[in-house]
Design a protein around this motif. Structure first.
Motif, mmCIF file in Angstrom:
data_model
loop_
_atom_site.group_PDB
_atom_site.id
_atom_site.type_symbol
_atom_site.label_atom_id
_atom_site.label_comp_id
_atom_site.label_asym_id
_atom_site.label_seq_id
_atom_site.Cartn_x
_atom_site.Cartn_y
_atom_site.Cartn_z
ATOM 1 N N ARG A 150 -0.783 -30.170 4.270
ATOM 2 C CA ARG A 150 -2.109 -29.832 3.760
ATOM 3 C C ARG A 150 -2.223 -28.325 3.499
ATOM 4 O O ARG A 150 -2.748 -27.899 2.470
ATOM 5 N N VAL A 151 -1.708 -27.543 4.434
ATOM 6 C CA VAL A 151 -1.721 -26.089 4.263
ATOM 7 C C VAL A 151 -0.861 -25.697 3.067
ATOM 8 O O VAL A 151 -1.231 -24.820 2.274
ATOM 9 N N GLU A 152 0.274 -26.354 2.916
ATOM 10 C CA GLU A 152 1.172 -26.059 1.794
ATOM 11 C C GLU A 152 0.493 -26.333 0.456
ATOM 12 O O GLU A 152 0.597 -25.530 -0.485
ATOM 13 N N LEU A 153 -0.213 -27.454 0.376
ATOM 14 C CA LEU A 153 -0.905 -27.801 -0.870
ATOM 15 C C LEU A 153 -2.036 -26.823 -1.162
ATOM 16 O O LEU A 153 -2.258 -26.441 -2.316
ATOM 17 N N GLN A 154 -2.757 -26.424 -0.115
ATOM 18 C CA GLN A 154 -3.842 -25.469 -0.310
ATOM 19 C C GLN A 154 -3.302 -24.135 -0.794
ATOM 20 O O GLN A 154 -3.882 -23.501 -1.684
ATOM 21 N N ASN A 155 -2.202 -23.697 -0.210
ATOM 22 C CA ASN A 155 -1.570 -22.448 -0.643
ATOM 23 C C ASN A 155 -1.107 -22.544 -2.094
ATOM 24 O O ASN A 155 -1.211 -21.567 -2.856
ATOM 25 N N ALA A 156 -0.591 -23.716 -2.468
ATOM 26 C CA ALA A 156 -0.130 -23.906 -3.842
ATOM 27 C C ALA A 156 -1.296 -23.800 -4.816
ATOM 28 O O ALA A 156 -1.162 -23.207 -5.896
ATOM 29 N N ARG A 157 -2.446 -24.345 -4.444
ATOM 30 C CA ARG A 157 -3.632 -24.255 -5.304
ATOM 31 C C ARG A 157 -4.060 -22.800 -5.481
ATOM 32 O O ARG A 157 -4.375 -22.366 -6.594
ATOM 33 N N GLU A 158 -4.083 -22.063 -4.385
ATOM 34 C CA GLU A 158 -4.479 -20.659 -4.451
ATOM 35 C C GLU A 158 -3.479 -19.832 -5.249
ATOM 36 O O GLU A 158 -3.861 -18.955 -6.036
ATOM 37 N N ASN A 159 -2.199 -20.104 -5.056
ATOM 38 C CA ASN A 159 -1.162 -19.363 -5.781
ATOM 39 C C ASN A 159 -1.236 -19.621 -7.282
ATOM 40 O O ASN A 159 -0.987 -18.715 -8.091
ATOM 41 N N PHE A 160 -1.578 -20.851 -7.643
ATOM 42 C CA PHE A 160 -1.707 -21.183 -9.062
ATOM 43 C C PHE A 160 -2.803 -20.356 -9.712
ATOM 44 O O PHE A 160 -2.616 -19.753 -10.775
ATOM 45 N N LYS A 161 -3.969 -20.291 -9.065
ATOM 46 C CA LYS A 161 -5.084 -19.514 -9.623
ATOM 47 C C LYS A 161 -4.740 -18.029 -9.705
ATOM 48 O O LYS A 161 -5.088 -17.349 -10.678
ATOM 49 N N LYS A 162 -4.050 -17.535 -8.695
ATOM 50 C CA LYS A 162 -3.654 -16.125 -8.706
ATOM 51 C C LYS A 162 -2.658 -15.848 -9.825
ATOM 52 O O LYS A 162 -2.710 -14.808 -10.485
ATOM 53 N N THR A 163 -1.740 -16.788 -10.056
ATOM 54 C CA THR A 163 -0.732 -16.617 -11.104
ATOM 55 C C THR A 163 -1.387 -16.531 -12.477
ATOM 56 O O THR A 163 -0.984 -15.717 -13.320
ATOM 57 N N VAL A 164 -2.395 -17.367 -12.708
ATOM 58 C CA VAL A 164 -3.120 -17.334 -13.979
ATOM 59 C C VAL A 164 -3.805 -15.982 -14.158
ATOM 60 O O VAL A 164 -3.767 -15.383 -15.247
ATOM 61 N N GLU A 165 -4.424 -15.488 -13.101
ATOM 62 C CA GLU A 165 -5.115 -14.196 -13.183
ATOM 63 C C GLU A 165 -4.129 -13.062 -13.443
ATOM 64 O O GLU A 165 -4.414 -12.144 -14.224
ATOM 65 N N VAL A 166 -2.983 -13.106 -12.798
ATOM 66 C CA VAL A 166 -1.955 -12.079 -13.015
ATOM 67 C C VAL A 166 -1.469 -12.112 -14.459
ATOM 68 O O VAL A 166 -1.287 -11.065 -15.105
ATOM 69 N N LYS A 167 -1.274 -13.311 -14.982
ATOM 70 C CA LYS A 167 -0.813 -13.452 -16.372
ATOM 71 C C LYS A 167 -1.832 -12.854 -17.343
ATOM 72 O O LYS A 167 -1.462 -12.189 -18.318
ATOM 73 N N ARG A 168 -3.105 -13.062 -17.076
ATOM 74 C CA ARG A 168 -4.141 -12.490 -17.944
ATOM 75 C C ARG A 168 -4.158 -10.968 -17.853
ATOM 76 O O ARG A 168 -4.342 -10.286 -18.862
ATOM 77 N N ALA A 169 -4.002 -10.468 -16.640
ATOM 78 C CA ALA A 169 -4.006 -9.017 -16.462
ATOM 79 C C ALA A 169 -2.841 -8.379 -17.215
ATOM 80 O O ALA A 169 -2.984 -7.314 -17.830
ATOM 81 N N GLU A 170 -1.700 -9.032 -17.166
ATOM 82 C CA GLU A 170 -0.520 -8.514 -17.866
ATOM 83 C C GLU A 170 -0.716 -8.535 -19.373
ATOM 84 O O GLU A 170 -0.078 -7.777 -20.103
ATOM 85 N N LEU A 171 -1.600 -9.411 -19.842
ATOM 86 C CA LEU A 171 -1.792 -9.608 -21.274
ATOM 87 C C LEU A 171 -2.711 -8.562 -21.903
ATOM 88 O O LEU A 171 -2.716 -8.399 -23.130
#
Length: 260
Positions: free
Chosen positions: A65-86
């Motif tokens: 459960r913790v692993e899945l929650q971390n994966a959800r948070e990491n996904f949102k962070k990755t999208v934000e990082v990609k936008r910042a880089e853009l």
């Protein structure tokens, strides 16, 4: 005298026999007690093994459960990082577009093209945010389905088909997340060549964005359908409705449409 001798002999023979019976009864009593103790020991060990198995299973479930929650948070962070880089890329392309538009004499057309360019950027950002939120909702539903499947399993039900459906749903979510991250990092520059081809040049960029967003939308819909199927498969297990924390399949249908 003869009678006394016979009586004495009879008593002498009877006493050892009575003593033997007493010994056998004592042994039988001891054997039964040992048997009861062995049975009790087996039951105690079995109960301990079951308890240990449940605790280990709970630890595994909690870790997942913790692993899945971390994966959800990491996904949102990755999208934000990609936008910042853009951001720098977008600014560079806007400067290049201004240079290209110098060949266009009509100022109204220049303004319209620049506005369309901005709209394409905003639309892509808005839709990738939407898909990110949808996938987060879908992941949350799948987490609840998984939790419910865990409860069903601890109650002795066979959840093999549910586990397969959950795995398929998670794979679909992973694929959709990859698509969203890639889309968040895309830009749509316009190759302006002149007044005569201006409309077509703008249309090419606009259509490219629409096509890409449609692909992302399809992947998100596949993820949603996978989670719905997992929930349906779980609901088909006999007696599952008697357990607490029911999961409704209705919550697996977040909106994924693209408004172009």
């Amino acid at each position: 005298m003869k009678n006394l001798i016979i009586l004495s002999l009879s008593l002498g023979l009877a006493l050892p026999a009575a003593a033997q019976i007493s010994v056998n009864q004592g042994r039988t009593s001891t054997t039964q007690e040992e048997l009861r103790q062995n049975v009790q020991n087996i039951r105690t060990e079995a109960a301990k093994e079951i308890q240990d198995a449940r605790e280990n299973f709970k630890k595994t479930v909690d870790a997942k459960r913790v692993e899945l929650q971390n994966a959800r948070e990491n996904f949102k962070k990755t999208v934000e990082v990609k936008r910042a880089e853009l951001k720098n890329t977008i600014q560079t392309q806007r400067d290049e577009l201004k240079t290209k538009l110098q060949n266009i004499k009509d100022e109204r057309k220049k303004t319209a093209v620049e506005r369309i360019d901005q709209n394409l950027t905003n639309l892509n950002a808005r839709m990738t945010t939407h898909y990110t939120n949808v996938l987060d909702q879908i992941s949350g539903v799948l987490a609840r389905v998984t939790s419910r499947a865990d409860k069903v399993q601890t109650n002795g039900k066979d959840v093999t088909t549910v586990r397969t459906a959950i795995t398929n749903a998670q794979n679909a979510i992973d694929a959709a997340q990859v698509a969203v991250v890639a889309q968040a990092g895309k830009t749509y520059s316009m190759n302006i060549s002149g007044d005569e081809t201006l409309k077509n040049d703008v249309g090419v960029a606009r259509q490219a964005l629409r096509d890409d967003l449609k692909k992302v939308e399809d992947s998100v819909k596949a993820a949603r359908d996978g989670v719905r199927q997992a929930a349906i498969t779980l609901a088909q297990i006999q007696g599952v409705d008697e357990l607490k924390d029911a999961t409704s399949t209705a919550s697996t249908t977040p909106t994924t449409s693209t408004n172009n």
